[in-house]
Design a protein around this motif. Structure first.
Motif, PDB file in Angstrom:
ATOM      1  N   TRP A  38       1.075  -1.123  -0.002  1.00 29.11           N
ATOM      2  CA  TRP A  38      -0.102  -0.018   0.128  1.00 29.11           C
ATOM      3  C   TRP A  38       0.876   1.288  -0.021  1.00 29.11           C
ATOM      4  O   TRP A  38       1.770   1.313   0.748  1.00 29.11           O
ATOM      5  N   ILE A  40       1.076   4.842   1.362  1.00 32.29           N
ATOM      6  CA  ILE A  40       0.325   5.816   2.101  1.00 32.29           C
ATOM      7  C   ILE A  40       0.484   7.039   1.641  1.00 32.29           C
ATOM      8  O   ILE A  40       0.010   8.146   1.682  1.00 32.29           O
ATOM      9  N   LYS A  41       1.916   7.432   1.356  1.00 32.94           N
ATOM     10  CA  LYS A  41       2.362   8.965   0.972  1.00 32.94           C
ATOM     11  C   LYS A  41       3.530   8.776  -0.076  1.00 32.94           C
ATOM     12  O   LYS A  41       4.504   8.084   0.199  1.00 32.94           O
ATOM     13  N   PHE A  52       3.923   8.249  11.188  1.00 28.02           N
ATOM     14  CA  PHE A  52       2.988   7.240  10.629  1.00 28.02           C
ATOM     15  C   PHE A  52       2.980   5.966  11.355  1.00 28.02           C
ATOM     16  O   PHE A  52       2.057   5.034  11.801  1.00 28.02           O
TER      17      PHE A  52
END
Length: 119
Positions: A38, A40-41, A52
């Motif tokens: 994934w 996230i940023k 995070f």
């Protein structure tokens, strides 16, 4: 310049490698990883990772319940922390994040991959 500051990153990595112990007996103590990555940023750095991690801990703490109950539950805090540190040190291969990526693995992904970095 002292000896510690004179060591290159690559030399440090090779000098600190350890012979890993078998991770197989511990894999059943963690849920099966999904294998999904994934984002996230984008263009995240270490400061973003530090922000995070509390969210990741909250979201993923259920993944370590069986391991904690079997391996750490009744130990005093300091002893549990030491045991966990040594367990990671001798069961998980330390690998640098991919260039340009700041990767955070869930506990189940870390155990499934058998490798990760400090986050």
């Amino acid at each position: 310049m002292n000896q510690v500051t004179n060591i290159s990153q690559r030399n440090w990595e090779s000098a600190t490698k350890v012979k890993l112990l078998d991770l197989a007996p511990y894999k059943p103590l963690f849920p099966k990883a999904t294998g999904k990555d994934w984002t996230i940023k984008r263009n995240a750095g270490v400061s973003h990772t530090v922000k995070f991690i509390p969210q990741a801990v909250t979201k993923c703490s259920w993944q370590v319940e069986t391991f904690v109950n079997k391996e750490l539950r009744y130990l005093p805090l300091e002893q549990a922390c030491k045991k966990l540190w040594w367990w990671v040190r001798f069961h998980i291969e330390w690998v640098r994040d991919e260039e340009g990526k700041e990767q955070v693995r869930s506990p189940r992904r870390l155990v499934s991959d058998g490798k990760g970095d400090c986050d």
